[in-house]
Design an enzyme around this catalytic site. Structure first.
Site, PDB file in Angstrom:
ATOM      1  N   CYS A  93      25.358  -8.903  37.300  1.00 31.60           N
ATOM      2  CA  CYS A  93      24.927  -9.651  36.278  1.00 31.60           C
ATOM      3  C   CYS A  93      25.821 -11.212  35.986  1.00 31.60           C
ATOM      4  O   CYS A  93      25.274 -11.972  35.922  1.00 31.60           O
ATOM      5  CB  CYS A  93      24.997  -8.975  35.010  1.00 31.60           C
ATOM      6  N   HIS A 206      26.651 -10.799  28.529  1.00 29.44           N
ATOM      7  CA  HIS A 206      27.967 -11.158  29.005  1.00 29.44           C
ATOM      8  C   HIS A 206      27.944 -12.644  28.924  1.00 29.44           C
ATOM      9  O   HIS A 206      27.044 -13.527  28.877  1.00 29.44           O
ATOM     10  CB  HIS A 206      27.926 -10.771  30.644  1.00 29.44           C
TER      11      HIS A 206
END
Length: 231
Positions: A93, A206
């Site tokens: 990610c 994130h």
């Protein structure tokens, strides 16, 4: 799904869909299968899917460094999909979000290395980690003892400077992914990345802060233009 979930129903587009247990015979007639149930599941079932004529797009780390499996961010190296042998991998990610900004700059100025810190939500550890954070927040609010299972320390109102296991180099596996995967995706074998990954007490999303060094002098106005024009 697992045998435990088999027989349950989920509503999708006003239809009740019955959940079936995943087996190696589940892929007959399936054109594309999206795998996102962990590396162990991918390694066990992806070959069976390919054997059934299915193209697998895998979200785990199982095949990312396999030289026979294209590791793809469509906006960067989408043409690599043409060499697939039944399995396509997508990156970690934080690698994906970093390279989306970094690659246009690389094309203009030739990136050599980056120093980065990523702040990663508990969703990266799975659904149980989300529940652990929710539970701990309630326990602290009610002045109750904090219980933990997923993480070795309390995550609520805390940060943990470790994501994944440590390697002999002192970096964690998570911290090496940006360098290893970035080299493949950008077709840039000399690319280097020094990364610190921190787990933070948010449910999802994130973030990453990056300092990048380039081979050619960076012009700020041109940098803004190339990022604005990037797909």
């Amino acid at each position: 799904a697992s045998a435990r979930s088999a027989g349950k129903t989920l509503r999708f587009r006003d239809q009740e869909i019955t959940v079936k247990e995943l087996t190696k015979e589940s892929f007959a007639g399936i054109d594309i299968a999206l795998f996102s149930a962990g590396g162990g599941i991918s390694k066990t079932f992806a070959p069976a899917a390919v054997a059934a004529g299915t193209v697998v797009v895998d979200n785990s780390s199982a095949f990312r460094m396999d030289p026979k499996v294209p590791l793809v961010v469509p906006e960067i190296n989408g043409a690599d999909v043409t060499s697939h042998q039944g399995i396509l991998a997508n990156p970690n990610c934080t690698t994906a979000i970093t390279l989306m900004a970094l690659y246009p700059l690389h094309q203009a100025f030739q990136v050599t290395r980056v120093f980065a810190s990523s702040y990663q939500a508990v969703s990266g550890s799975g659904a149980q980690a989300i529940e652990e954070l929710k539970t701990q927040v309630k326990q602290i609010a009610n002045d109750e003892p904090v219980t933990r299972d997923v993480y070795p320390h309390q995550i609520a109102f805390n940060v943990l400077p470790q994501v994944d296991v440590f390697l002999e180099s002192g970096y964690t596996k998570e911290e090496m992914k940006l360098e290893n995967e970035g080299q493949r995706i950008m077709h840039h074998p000399s690319f280097k990345a020094s990364v610190t990954c921190v787990r933070v007490p948010v449910y999802r999303a994130h973030s990453i802060a990056v300092t990048a060094e380039f081979d050619r002098p960076v012009d700020l106005d041109q940098a803004r233009k190339v990022i604005s024009a990037a797909p």
